[in-house]
Design a protein around this motif. Structure first.
Motif, PDB file in Angstrom:
ATOM      1  N   PHE A  53       0.843  -1.193   0.000  1.00 39.40           N
ATOM      2  CA  PHE A  53       0.000   0.000   0.000  1.00 39.40           C
ATOM      3  C   PHE A  53       0.876   1.240   0.000  1.00 39.40           C
ATOM      4  O   PHE A  53       1.993   1.212   0.531  1.00 39.40           O
ATOM      5  CB  PHE A  53      -0.868   0.043   1.274  1.00 39.40           C
ATOM      6  CG  PHE A  53      -1.797  -1.125   1.420  1.00 39.40           C
ATOM      7  CD1 PHE A  53      -3.098  -1.049   0.967  1.00 39.40           C
ATOM      8  CD2 PHE A  53      -1.376  -2.296   2.026  1.00 39.40           C
ATOM      9  CE1 PHE A  53      -3.965  -2.120   1.122  1.00 39.40           C
ATOM     10  CE2 PHE A  53      -2.233  -3.371   2.182  1.00 39.40           C
ATOM     11  CZ  PHE A  53      -3.531  -3.289   1.723  1.00 39.40           C
ATOM     12  N   THR A  54       0.360   2.326  -0.530  1.00 40.37           N
ATOM     13  CA  THR A  54       1.049   3.599  -0.344  1.00 40.37           C
ATOM     14  C   THR A  54       0.920   3.975   1.129  1.00 40.37           C
ATOM     15  O   THR A  54      -0.034   3.558   1.795  1.00 40.37           O
ATOM     16  CB  THR A  54       0.435   4.719  -1.211  1.00 40.37           C
ATOM     17  OG1 THR A  54      -0.904   4.965  -0.758  1.00 40.37           O
ATOM     18  CG2 THR A  54       0.458   4.369  -2.688  1.00 40.37           C
ATOM     19  N   PRO A  55       1.859   4.760   1.667  1.00 35.13           N
ATOM     20  CA  PRO A  55       1.733   5.179   3.062  1.00 35.13           C
ATOM     21  C   PRO A  55       0.419   5.921   3.327  1.00 35.13           C
ATOM     22  O   PRO A  55      -0.195   5.743   4.387  1.00 35.13           O
ATOM     23  CB  PRO A  55       2.945   6.093   3.280  1.00 35.13           C
ATOM     24  CG  PRO A  55       3.954   5.603   2.294  1.00 35.13           C
ATOM     25  CD  PRO A  55       3.138   5.177   1.094  1.00 35.13           C
ATOM     26  N   GLU A  56      -0.048   6.695   2.367  1.00 32.78           N
ATOM     27  CA  GLU A  56      -1.303   7.426   2.529  1.00 32.78           C
ATOM     28  C   GLU A  56      -2.500   6.478   2.610  1.00 32.78           C
ATOM     29  O   GLU A  56      -3.401   6.668   3.432  1.00 32.78           O
ATOM     30  CB  GLU A  56      -1.489   8.432   1.388  1.00 32.78           C
ATOM     31  CG  GLU A  56      -0.438   9.512   1.321  1.00 32.78           C
ATOM     32  CD  GLU A  56       0.881   9.073   0.663  1.00 32.78           C
ATOM     33  OE1 GLU A  56       1.865   9.821   0.817  1.00 32.78           O
ATOM     34  OE2 GLU A  56       0.937   7.993   0.027  1.00 32.78           O
ATOM     35  N   ALA A  57      -2.510   5.470   1.756  1.00 37.85           N
ATOM     36  CA  ALA A  57      -3.603   4.495   1.773  1.00 37.85           C
ATOM     37  C   ALA A  57      -3.593   3.699   3.068  1.00 37.85           C
ATOM     38  O   ALA A  57      -4.638   3.442   3.665  1.00 37.85           O
ATOM     39  CB  ALA A  57      -3.511   3.555   0.567  1.00 37.85           C
ATOM     40  N   TRP A  58      -2.408   3.319   3.536  1.00 35.45           N
ATOM     41  CA  TRP A  58      -2.307   2.567   4.789  1.00 35.45           C
ATOM     42  C   TRP A  58      -2.772   3.426   5.969  1.00 35.45           C
ATOM     43  O   TRP A  58      -3.510   2.950   6.834  1.00 35.45           O
ATOM     44  CB  TRP A  58      -0.884   2.067   5.003  1.00 35.45           C
ATOM     45  CG  TRP A  58      -0.766   1.241   6.250  1.00 35.45           C
ATOM     46  CD1 TRP A  58      -0.101   1.563   7.385  1.00 35.45           C
ATOM     47  CD2 TRP A  58      -1.338  -0.048   6.489  1.00 35.45           C
ATOM     48  NE1 TRP A  58      -0.238   0.565   8.316  1.00 35.45           N
ATOM     49  CE2 TRP A  58      -0.987  -0.435   7.779  1.00 35.45           C
ATOM     50  CE3 TRP A  58      -2.129  -0.902   5.717  1.00 35.45           C
ATOM     51  CZ2 TRP A  58      -1.392  -1.656   8.339  1.00 35.45           C
ATOM     52  CZ3 TRP A  58      -2.530  -2.107   6.278  1.00 35.45           C
ATOM     53  CH2 TRP A  58      -2.163  -2.464   7.570  1.00 35.45           C
ATOM     54  N   ALA A  59      -2.379   4.680   6.000  1.00 39.11           N
ATOM     55  CA  ALA A  59      -2.803   5.584   7.078  1.00 39.11           C
ATOM     56  C   ALA A  59      -4.318   5.755   7.068  1.00 39.11           C
ATOM     57  O   ALA A  59      -4.955   5.774   8.126  1.00 39.11           O
ATOM     58  CB  ALA A  59      -2.108   6.939   6.951  1.00 39.11           C
ATOM     59  N   ALA A  60      -4.915   5.849   5.889  1.00 38.78           N
ATOM     60  CA  ALA A  60      -6.369   5.974   5.794  1.00 38.78           C
ATOM     61  C   ALA A  60      -7.048   4.709   6.320  1.00 38.78           C
ATOM     62  O   ALA A  60      -8.037   4.788   7.055  1.00 38.78           O
ATOM     63  CB  ALA A  60      -6.793   6.245   4.349  1.00 38.78           C
ATOM     64  N   VAL A  62      -5.798   2.464   8.504  1.00 42.23           N
ATOM     65  CA  VAL A  62      -5.593   2.366   9.964  1.00 42.23           C
ATOM     66  C   VAL A  62      -6.509   3.342  10.691  1.00 42.23           C
ATOM     67  O   VAL A  62      -7.119   2.993  11.708  1.00 42.23           O
ATOM     68  CB  VAL A  62      -4.110   2.594  10.327  1.00 42.23           C
ATOM     69  CG1 VAL A  62      -3.921   2.741  11.821  1.00 42.23           C
ATOM     70  CG2 VAL A  62      -3.258   1.455   9.792  1.00 42.23           C
ATOM     71  N   GLY A  63      -6.651   4.552  10.170  1.00 45.28           N
ATOM     72  CA  GLY A  63      -7.552   5.517  10.772  1.00 45.28           C
ATOM     73  C   GLY A  63      -8.991   5.033  10.772  1.00 45.28           C
ATOM     74  O   GLY A  63      -9.713   5.166  11.752  1.00 45.28           O
ATOM     75  N   PHE A  64      -9.417   4.444   9.662  1.00 46.91           N
ATOM     76  CA  PHE A  64     -10.777   3.904   9.551  1.00 46.91           C
ATOM     77  C   PHE A  64     -10.959   2.731  10.528  1.00 46.91           C
ATOM     78  O   PHE A  64     -11.956   2.669  11.244  1.00 46.91           O
ATOM     79  CB  PHE A  64     -11.059   3.445   8.136  1.00 46.91           C
ATOM     80  CG  PHE A  64     -12.383   2.752   7.978  1.00 46.91           C
ATOM     81  CD1 PHE A  64     -13.560   3.467   7.906  1.00 46.91           C
ATOM     82  CD2 PHE A  64     -12.432   1.365   7.926  1.00 46.91           C
ATOM     83  CE1 PHE A  64     -14.788   2.829   7.780  1.00 46.91           C
ATOM     84  CE2 PHE A  64     -13.648   0.712   7.814  1.00 46.91           C
ATOM     85  CZ  PHE A  64     -14.825   1.437   7.746  1.00 46.91           C
ATOM     86  N   ALA A  66      -9.335   2.017  13.255  1.00 47.31           N
ATOM     87  CA  ALA A  66      -9.282   2.446  14.645  1.00 47.31           C
ATOM     88  C   ALA A  66     -10.606   3.046  15.096  1.00 47.31           C
ATOM     89  O   ALA A  66     -10.941   3.005  16.287  1.00 47.31           O
ATOM     90  CB  ALA A  66      -8.160   3.453  14.840  1.00 47.31           C
ATOM     91  N   ALA A  67     -11.364   3.589  14.177  1.00 45.33           N
ATOM     92  CA  ALA A  67     -12.640   4.233  14.521  1.00 45.33           C
ATOM     93  C   ALA A  67     -13.782   3.226  14.645  1.00 45.33           C
ATOM     94  O   ALA A  67     -14.866   3.590  15.106  1.00 45.33           O
ATOM     95  CB  ALA A  67     -12.991   5.286  13.466  1.00 45.33           C
ATOM     96  N   GLN A  68     -13.554   1.975  14.255  1.00 47.50           N
ATOM     97  CA  GLN A  68     -14.604   0.962  14.296  1.00 47.50           C
ATOM     98  C   GLN A  68     -14.665   0.316  15.677  1.00 47.50           C
ATOM     99  O   GLN A  68     -13.635   0.077  16.300  1.00 47.50           O
ATOM    100  CB  GLN A  68     -14.358  -0.116  13.231  1.00 47.50           C
ATOM    101  CG  GLN A  68     -14.275   0.435  11.829  1.00 47.50           C
ATOM    102  CD  GLN A  68     -15.495   1.259  11.455  1.00 47.50           C
ATOM    103  OE1 GLN A  68     -16.614   0.812  11.572  1.00 47.50           O
ATOM    104  NE2 GLN A  68     -15.249   2.487  11.015  1.00 47.50           N
ATOM    105  N   PRO A  69     -15.868  -0.017  16.165  1.00 55.36           N
ATOM    106  CA  PRO A  69     -15.974  -0.693  17.464  1.00 55.36           C
ATOM    107  C   PRO A  69     -15.402  -2.105  17.387  1.00 55.36           C
ATOM    108  O   PRO A  69     -15.520  -2.779  16.357  1.00 55.36           O
ATOM    109  CB  PRO A  69     -17.481  -0.729  17.724  1.00 55.36           C
ATOM    110  CG  PRO A  69     -18.126  -0.543  16.391  1.00 55.36           C
ATOM    111  CD  PRO A  69     -17.151   0.233  15.541  1.00 55.36           C
ATOM    112  N   LEU A  70     -14.752  -2.533  18.454  1.00 54.43           N
ATOM    113  CA  LEU A  70     -14.200  -3.885  18.515  1.00 54.43           C
ATOM    114  C   LEU A  70     -15.325  -4.867  18.814  1.00 54.43           C
ATOM    115  O   LEU A  70     -16.184  -4.614  19.628  1.00 54.43           O
ATOM    116  CB  LEU A  70     -13.136  -3.983  19.602  1.00 54.43           C
ATOM    117  CG  LEU A  70     -11.861  -3.182  19.363  1.00 54.43           C
ATOM    118  CD1 LEU A  70     -10.942  -3.310  20.572  1.00 54.43           C
ATOM    119  CD2 LEU A  70     -11.154  -3.679  18.117  1.00 54.43           C
TER     120      LEU A  70
END
Length: 72
Positions: A53-60, A62-64, A66-70
């Motif tokens: 992945f591009t670093p930008e795609a990976w960051a997007a 991971v951000g998504f 992290a925002a999801q409930p476990l």
């Protein structure tokens, strides 16, 4: 999101296992940073290839994630 199959030799990268992966198997993910890419692979099938992945795609992602409930 930019995704490509990577055949980079695993000896060229330093892989890190997810802190959410258990020691008894199950869902295990490893990540390695390369020049301009972030590589992801299944730790149970290290020879099976990886995704890059591009670093930008990976960051997007991971951000998504992290925002999801476990869920169990």
């Amino acid at each position: 999101m930019n995704i490509q199959h990577s055949t980079t030799a695993s000896g060229d990268l330093i892989w890190f296992k997810s802190s959410h992966s258990g020691d008894q198997g199950g869902d295990c993910v490893e990540v390695a940073a390369g020049p301009g890419t972030v590589h992801v692979r299944d730790s149970k099938d290290r020879e099976g290839g990886s995704l890059a992945f591009t670093p930008e795609a990976w960051a997007a992602f991971v951000g998504f994630a992290a925002a999801q409930p476990l869920t169990a």
